[in-house]
Design a protein around this motif. Structure first.
Motif, mmCIF file in Angstrom:
data_model
loop_
_atom_site.group_PDB
_atom_site.id
_atom_site.type_symbol
_atom_site.label_atom_id
_atom_site.label_comp_id
_atom_site.label_asym_id
_atom_site.label_seq_id
_atom_site.Cartn_x
_atom_site.Cartn_y
_atom_site.Cartn_z
ATOM 1 N N MET A 19 8.280 4.520 -2.071
ATOM 2 C CA MET A 19 7.439 4.652 -3.266
ATOM 3 C C MET A 19 7.310 6.120 -3.634
ATOM 4 O O MET A 19 7.102 6.965 -2.775
ATOM 5 C CB MET A 19 6.036 4.084 -2.995
ATOM 6 N N ARG A 67 -2.116 2.654 -4.214
ATOM 7 C CA ARG A 67 -2.686 1.408 -4.732
ATOM 8 C C ARG A 67 -2.250 1.172 -6.168
ATOM 9 O O ARG A 67 -1.830 0.068 -6.540
ATOM 10 C CB ARG A 67 -4.208 1.502 -4.638
ATOM 11 N N GLN A 87 0.342 2.574 -7.757
ATOM 12 C CA GLN A 87 1.801 2.414 -7.817
ATOM 13 C C GLN A 87 2.221 0.998 -7.464
ATOM 14 O O GLN A 87 3.097 0.410 -8.109
ATOM 15 C CB GLN A 87 2.479 3.415 -6.875
ATOM 16 N N ILE A 88 1.601 0.445 -6.434
ATOM 17 C CA ILE A 88 1.931 -0.924 -6.023
ATOM 18 C C ILE A 88 1.506 -1.911 -7.107
ATOM 19 O O ILE A 88 2.244 -2.841 -7.443
ATOM 20 C CB ILE A 88 1.264 -1.257 -4.676
ATOM 21 N N ILE A 125 4.226 -8.136 1.002
ATOM 22 C CA ILE A 125 4.332 -7.043 0.034
ATOM 23 C C ILE A 125 4.334 -5.696 0.750
ATOM 24 O O ILE A 125 5.081 -4.782 0.382
ATOM 25 C CB ILE A 125 3.178 -7.108 -0.991
ATOM 26 N N TYR A 149 7.469 -2.886 0.500
ATOM 27 C CA TYR A 149 7.350 -1.508 0.035
ATOM 28 C C TYR A 149 7.231 -0.491 1.171
ATOM 29 O O TYR A 149 7.181 0.711 0.915
ATOM 30 C CB TYR A 149 6.146 -1.377 -0.906
ATOM 31 N N VAL A 168 -2.055 -2.277 -0.391
ATOM 32 C CA VAL A 168 -1.470 -3.494 -0.959
ATOM 33 C C VAL A 168 -2.570 -4.496 -1.278
ATOM 34 O O VAL A 168 -2.604 -5.083 -2.371
ATOM 35 C CB VAL A 168 -0.448 -4.116 0.009
ATOM 36 N N ALA A 202 -4.416 -3.365 -4.303
ATOM 37 C CA ALA A 202 -3.619 -3.550 -5.523
ATOM 38 C C ALA A 202 -3.619 -5.011 -5.953
ATOM 39 O O ALA A 202 -3.743 -5.325 -7.147
ATOM 40 C CB ALA A 202 -2.183 -3.071 -5.293
#
Length: 237
Positions: free
Chosen positions: A1, A16, A18-19, A43, A47, A54, A57
Motif C-alpha cells: 500500500m 485505514r 487507503q484500504i 482483507i 493487503y 482493515v 475501514a
C-alpha cells in the motif's frame, strides 16, 4: 500500500483510508460482487497489513452503506434494489435543486465574472472527460470522472458538509447502478453524458434548465435500472 510518511511508516488513519478507498474501488469495478462475503483476516492478508486498520475501514464502508456486517462472520457487499436507487435519486434531487438555485443566486454573484468563469471552466473540463467515457461506454473511467465532476461542482457551493453528503450519495448510487449495469455487454448509448450541458446551464445562470437536465438524467437512469432489475433490460443484456 502506498502512502508512507517521512519516517517510513504509514499512520493507521492513513492506512485505514487507503484500504477503504481500495475496497470501494473494488466494489465500483464489480470485482467485489453483491452479497460477496469476506473477513477482516482475508482483507488484511490481501493487503499485507494488520487487522486493526482493515476492521476500521470495513466499519467505515458499512456506515456509508456499501457493506454490511455479518455478526461473528465478517462483512458482505450490500445488495441494492431499484427501490433503493429511487430513494437515492430523490435524496440527490433535493440536494442538487437547492444547490443550483444557490449557486446561481448566491455563490456566482459573490464571485466576479472572471473568477466564476474560471471555476466553471475547470468543472466543465472534468465534465468533458466524463462525457467521453460515457460516449465510449467505458464505465470504469466514467465513474471516476463523474465523481470528481460532482465533487468539484458541489465544491463551488462553498459548504463542505453538503459536498461530502452529495459525494456519499453519488458513491452509493454508483455502487447500486454498477450492480445492474455490469449485466450489459455494450454500454454505448446507455450512459448519461450531459455533464457539459449542465455546466453551460449554470454558466447562463439558468437553474431551471439545470434542474431539467438532471431530472431527465434521473428519469433515464432510473428507467434503465428498473428494467435491468426486472431482468428485461435493453438489447445486449
Amino acid at each position: 500500500m502506498p502512502g508512507t510518511g517521512s519516517n517510513g511508516a504509514v499512520t493507521r488513519s492513513t492506512l485505514r483510508q487507503q484500504i477503504a478507498d481500495a475496497l470501494r474501488d473494488e466494489v465500483l469495478a464489480g470485482r467485489l460482487q453483491p452479497g460477496q462475503e469476506f473477513t477482516v483476516k482475508e482483507i488484511a492478508e490481501q493487503y499485507g497489513v494488520s487487522a486493526t486498520p482493515v476492521r476500521e475501514a470495513l466499519v467505515d464502508l458499512s456506515a456509508q452503506g456499501l457493506l454490511e456486517a455479518d455478526q461473528h462472520r465478517g462483512f458482505h457487499v450490500h445488495e441494492y434494489s431499484a427501490a433503493d436507487y429511487r430513494g437515492m435519486i430523490e435524496a440527490r434531487s433535493l440536494v442538487t435543486d437547492g444547490m443550483f438555485q444557490s449557486l446561481v443566486a448566491g455563490c456566482m454573484q459573490q464571485l466576479n465574472a472572471s473568477r466564476a468563469a474560471v471555476a466553471l471552466a475547470a468543472v466543465r473540463r472534468r465534465g468533458e472527460e466524463a462525457q467521453r467515457a460515457a460516449t465510449a461506454g467505458d464505465l470504469n473511467i466514467l465513474i471516476g470522472y463523474d465523481l470528481r465532476f460532482w465533487r468539484e461542482l458541489s465544491g463551488l457551493f462553498g459548504n463542505p458538509y453538503l459536498a461530502d453528503f452529495l459525494h456519499r450519495l453519488r458513491v452509493q448510487s454508483w455502487v447500486c447502478t454498477v450492480q445492474h449495469l455490469r449485466r450489459v455487454d455494450d454500454l454505448k448509448g446507455y450512459l448519461w453524458s450531459g455533464h457539459t450541458e449542465l455546466v453551460d446551464a449554470l454558466a447562463r445562470r439558468d437553474p431551471e434548465a439545470a434542474q431539467a437536465i438532471v431530472a431527465a438524467y434521473n428519469e433515464h437512469s432510473l428507467s434503465l435500472i428498473e428494467r435491468l432489475d426486472a431482468d428485461s433490460g435493453p438489447p445486449g443484456v
